[in-house]
Design a protein around this motif. Structure first.
Motif, mmCIF file in Angstrom:
data_model
loop_
_atom_site.group_PDB
_atom_site.id
_atom_site.type_symbol
_atom_site.label_atom_id
_atom_site.label_comp_id
_atom_site.label_asym_id
_atom_site.label_seq_id
_atom_site.Cartn_x
_atom_site.Cartn_y
_atom_site.Cartn_z
ATOM 1 N N GLN A 18 0.789 -1.215 0.000
ATOM 2 C CA GLN A 18 0.000 0.000 0.000
ATOM 3 C C GLN A 18 0.830 1.278 0.000
ATOM 4 O O GLN A 18 0.294 2.343 -0.237
ATOM 5 N N ASP A 118 -4.791 -7.065 4.359
ATOM 6 C CA ASP A 118 -3.693 -6.496 3.581
ATOM 7 C C ASP A 118 -2.357 -7.081 3.990
ATOM 8 O O ASP A 118 -2.198 -7.562 5.108
ATOM 9 N N MET A 120 0.952 -4.882 4.097
ATOM 10 C CA MET A 120 1.175 -3.455 3.946
ATOM 11 C C MET A 120 2.564 -3.046 4.422
ATOM 12 O O MET A 120 3.026 -3.504 5.462
#
Length: 186
Positions: A18, A118, A120
């Motif tokens: 991300q 996620d 990340m």
């Protein structure tokens, strides 16, 4: 980890990294949900992410913190419900529930979470010490990632602190190889 996340990703979900930036100034976390709150655990602590099996074998007289055991490619892995561990209201089982398999105390332990969302990369500048509310909270969650631009706050879990020494010793009994290592070390 990425394969499991891509399987459960919806059209608006993106299970890729991300944040861009210098790898030296960031840490990578697996982000999971418990009771509507986001938590992160260092990706280096996660061996794998598994689906919750249809049946978890309940063990009579097992410690209260152990939900049961599951077969993970021939290995018996103890399972702990992280919602109960964190005293988060229990929700009905869902298709998004996963088991984070972590190596703790020389063996594998699975932790049931509501969902894994996620993988990340978090910049070091976004990670701050958590406010000290209690010694138990500081032991488990010593840092917080505050992502202002995304209006997200992620509590960062110290995987090594999910079980105390006594609990780790109890779980060693599930894994004969780990039990032998601890006996030799004593």
């Amino acid at each position: 980890v990425r394969r499991i996340l891509s399987e459960q990703a919806g059209p608006e979900d993106d299970a890729t990294d991300q944040t861009d930036g210098n790898a030296m100034d960031e840490e990578q976390f697996v982000i999971f949900m418990l009771g509507g709150q986001e938590y992160g655990v260092p990706i280096t602590a996660v061996d794998e992410i598994a689906r919750v099996p249809e049946q978890i074998a309940r063990l009579p007289r097992a410690p209260a913190f152990v939900d049961g055991v599951m077969n993970l490619r021939g290995a018996v892995v103890p399972i702990i419900d992280l919602r109960r561990r964190f005293d988060v209201a229990s929700t009905a089982s869902g298709a998004r529930q996963r088991i984070l398999v972590l190596s703790l105390g020389g063996g594998k332990t699975g932790f049931v979470v509501d969902a894994v969302s996620d993988v990340m990369r978090l910049p070091a500048s976004a990670i701050r010490p958590a406010p000290e509310v209690s010694s138990e909270q500081m032991r488990l969650i010593g840092r917080v990632a505050n992502l202002d631009a995304q209006s997200r706050m992620i509590l960062l879990v110290d995987a090594a602190q999910l079980l105390d020494r006594i609990e780790t010793e109890m779980l060693a009994k599930f894994d004969p190889a780990r039990s032998e290592q601890e006996t030799k070390a004593s």
